[in-house]
Design a protein around this motif. Structure first.
Motif, PDB file in Angstrom:
ATOM      1  N   TRP A   1      -1.948   1.284  -3.465  1.00  0.00           N
ATOM      2  CA  TRP A   1      -2.315   2.442  -2.653  1.00  0.00           C
ATOM      3  C   TRP A   1      -3.830   2.672  -2.628  1.00  0.00           C
ATOM      4  CZ3 TRP A   1      -0.719   5.500   1.029  1.00  0.00           C
ATOM      5  CH2 TRP A   1      -1.339   6.730   1.233  1.00  0.00           C
TER       6      TRP A   1
ATOM      7  N   VAL B   1       0.842  -1.190   0.000  1.00  0.00           N
ATOM      8  CA  VAL B   1       0.000   0.000   0.000  1.00  0.00           C
ATOM      9  C   VAL B   1       0.887   1.253   0.000  1.00  0.00           C
ATOM     10  CG1 VAL B   1      -0.279   0.152   2.519  1.00  0.00           C
ATOM     11  CG2 VAL B   1      -2.055   1.054   1.020  1.00  0.00           C
TER      12      VAL B   1
ATOM     13  N   THR C   1      -3.647  -6.272   0.323  1.00  0.00           N
ATOM     14  CA  THR C   1      -2.670  -5.280   0.728  1.00  0.00           C
ATOM     15  C   THR C   1      -2.865  -4.964   2.203  1.00  0.00           C
ATOM     16  OG1 THR C   1      -1.562  -3.228   0.051  1.00  0.00           O
ATOM     17  CG2 THR C   1      -3.976  -3.167   0.183  1.00  0.00           C
TER      18      THR C   1
END
Length: 124
Positions: free
Chosen positions: A47, A31, A100
């Motif tokens: 992200w 991330v 993530t």
């Protein structure tokens, strides 16, 4: 499946199906990332993963073509919750499970509290 060694790489569980095949294609990515040499933080390849709404399309490309998946479900687990392994199991349908980190970052352990998971079904 270990985490990728750099922030821009998506990891793929090579013992499972490839994108476009029947089964659960397992992918993971960072991330965010802090450069160990400079200490400068930056975003990672996943992200925006946790912000994808259900119904969004995800394009996964290999060396020869692109596959379109549609986000069907989003879940989150504590990093140590054994239920988290349930999304990593083989499936009969063609799906991609993307994982993530999320939640609060613990500087003492160098880890996030949660795992953000997006499950997407192959549409074309």
């Amino acid at each position: 499946m270990g985490a990728p060694e750099t922030p821009d790489v998506v990891g793929w569980y090579r013992y499972g199906p490839s994108p476009g095949q029947q089964g659960n294609v397992l992918l993971d990515g960072h991330v965010d990332w802090t450069d160990r040499a400079t200490g400068i933080p930056r975003t990672g390849v996943f992200w925006g993963l946790a912000k994808l709404p259900v119904g969004s399309e995800i394009i996964i490309a290999d060396d020869t073509r692109e596959y379109v998946y549609q986000v069907a479900e989003k879940v989150r687990f504590s990093w140590d919750d054994p239920q988290g392994a349930s999304v990593l199991q083989p499936t009969a349908d063609a799906r991609a499970t993307l994982v993530t980190c999320g939640g609060a970052f613990d500087r003492a352990t160098g880890s996030y509290a949660l795992r953000e998971v997006v499950i997407a079904r192959l549409v074309s």
